[in-house]
Design a protein around this motif. Structure first.
Motif, PDB file in Angstrom:
ATOM      1  N   ARG A   1     -11.899   1.953   4.543  1.00 16.25           N
ATOM      2  CA  ARG A   1     -10.602   1.403   4.145  1.00 16.25           C
ATOM      3  C   ARG A   1     -10.199   0.247   5.072  1.00 16.25           C
ATOM      4  N   GLN A   2      -9.734  -0.815   4.459  1.00 15.88           N
ATOM      5  CA  GLN A   2      -9.337  -2.005   5.216  1.00 15.88           C
ATOM      6  C   GLN A   2      -7.828  -2.191   5.314  1.00 15.88           C
ATOM      7  N   VAL A   3      -7.069  -1.305   4.678  1.00 17.36           N
ATOM      8  CA  VAL A   3      -5.602  -1.427   4.673  1.00 17.36           C
ATOM      9  C   VAL A   3      -4.986  -0.072   4.961  1.00 17.36           C
ATOM     10  N   GLN A   4      -3.729  -0.103   5.415  1.00 21.89           N
ATOM     11  CA  GLN A   4      -3.011   1.115   5.757  1.00 21.89           C
ATOM     12  C   GLN A   4      -1.708   1.216   4.953  1.00 21.89           C
TER      13      GLN A   4
ATOM     14  N   ILE B   1     -10.071  -4.358   0.259  1.00 20.48           N
ATOM     15  CA  ILE B   1      -9.364  -3.151   0.680  1.00 20.48           C
ATOM     16  C   ILE B   1     -10.310  -1.993   1.011  1.00 20.48           C
TER      17      ILE B   1
ATOM     18  N   GLN C   1       1.341  -1.458   4.274  1.00 16.88           N
ATOM     19  CA  GLN C   1       0.870  -2.837   4.471  1.00 16.88           C
ATOM     20  C   GLN C   1       1.015  -3.645   3.183  1.00 16.88           C
ATOM     21  N   THR C   2       1.327  -4.931   3.317  1.00 17.84           N
ATOM     22  CA  THR C   2       1.399  -5.838   2.169  1.00 17.84           C
ATOM     23  C   THR C   2       0.051  -6.513   1.982  1.00 17.84           C
ATOM     24  N   VAL C   3      -0.425  -6.535   0.751  1.00 22.65           N
ATOM     25  CA  VAL C   3      -1.725  -7.150   0.462  1.00 22.65           C
ATOM     26  C   VAL C   3      -1.575  -8.236  -0.591  1.00 22.65           C
TER      27      VAL C   3
ATOM     28  N   SER D   1      -3.003   5.425   1.689  1.00 26.11           N
ATOM     29  CA  SER D   1      -4.325   5.049   2.179  1.00 26.11           C
ATOM     30  C   SER D   1      -4.799   6.173   3.077  1.00 26.11           C
TER      31      SER D   1
ATOM     32  N   VAL E   1       0.846  -1.195   0.000  1.00 23.90           N
ATOM     33  CA  VAL E   1       0.000   0.000   0.000  1.00 23.90           C
ATOM     34  C   VAL E   1       0.883   1.247   0.000  1.00 23.90           C
TER      35      VAL E   1
ATOM     36  N   GLN F   1      -7.554  -9.307  -2.250  1.00 25.51           N
ATOM     37  CA  GLN F   1      -7.847  -8.998  -0.846  1.00 25.51           C
ATOM     38  C   GLN F   1      -8.789  -7.802  -0.750  1.00 25.51           C
TER      39      GLN F   1
END
Length: 262
Positions: free
Chosen positions: A212-215, A226, A218-220, A178, A175, A224
């Motif tokens: 938002r589900q990621v910051q 998001i 972060q590795t996604v 975000s 990411v 996935q």
């Protein structure tokens, strides 16, 4: 005989020999006195001018009289100019910075409210994008229609979908950004990926506040969850603004998905 000679000399000089003998020392004393007075008159000012420095009033001593004002002036000069969080230097820059911070604060408050009250539209949708390939579609199949694509200053594809529709990562990566407010994108997530040796950047804009589900950092994984479709930023309807850049060049997102997603 001696006395007779003295009387003879006195008669010849009119009796002035003794007077002259007394007058000479008096005149010498007067002359020496006058010279001494002259020397004193000349020497004393010069001596005063050459008095030791410690006896003279110094600048520091004069300043000590007004020491408090000097301290205040020193503090005022040394004190940094407090501008809070602003680094701008002109009134226009400061106002712009204030407006940006106010917008960010409003977005943060809206995100908190949305997170507390929103029910995202997860019914009937998987929380992972379907498929097994390196590239996935960012929205569930059959849930969207394209209303606009690249061209005329528009850098992505607008994929119309109901509010709360899940948004998936099109590829595995990290990411890059975000935030609840990224310019016209509104609530947005940006990913950096490497696909087939190429650097790929994907952008997901206009999400719902607080979804938002990621910051950042972060590795996604590909597919996935998001975030969720919304209409934040410069948007007039619920949709996903999906943007793709390959090796620094903008590409048409739908064509790229058609060629790579699976």
């Amino acid at each position: 005989m001696k006395k007779s000679e003295d009387r003879t000399i006195a008669r010849r000089t009119g009796g002035k020999t003794g007077t002259r003998s007394i007058a000479k020392p008096i005149r010498s004393v007067a002359i020496f006195g006058a010279v001494g007075a002259l020397v004193a008159a000349v020497a004393l000012p010069a001596y005063a001018a050459t008095k030791p420095a410690e006896a003279a009033t110094t600048v520091q001593q004069l300043a000590a009289v007004d020491a408090q004002s000097l301290v205040v002036a020193s503090e005022a000069t040394a004190a940094p100019l407090d501008r809070g969080t602003f680094t701008a230097t002109t009134p226009e820059e400061i106002e712009k910075k204030k407006a940006e911070e106010a917008a960010a604060a409003r977005a943060a408050e809206a995100a908190k409210a949305a997170a507390a009250t929103s029910n995202f539209n997860t019914a009937g949708y998987a929380l992972v994008a379907p498929g097994s390939g390196e590239v996935r579609y960012p929205l569930p199949l059959g849930s969207w229609n394209v209303s606009r694509t690249v061209g005329g200053g528009h850098n992505g594809a607008d994929m119309l979908a109901p509010a709360g529709t899940p948004i998936y990562a099109a590829a595995a990566g990290v990411v890059r950004a975000s935030a609840e407010s990224i310019g016209g994108y509104g609530v947005c997530v940006m990913l950096d990926s490497v696909i087939g040796g190429q650097r790929v950047q994907t952008t997901y804009g206009h999400m719902i506040y607080g979804s938002r589900q990621v910051q950042q950092g972060q590795t996604v994984e590909a597919g996935q969850l998001i975030g969720y479709v919304g209409s934040t930023g410069r948007s007039t309807a619920n949709h996903l603004h999906f943007e793709v850049w390959v090796n620094g060049g903008l590409v048409e997102p739908m064509a790229w998905l058609g060629a790579n997603a699976g």
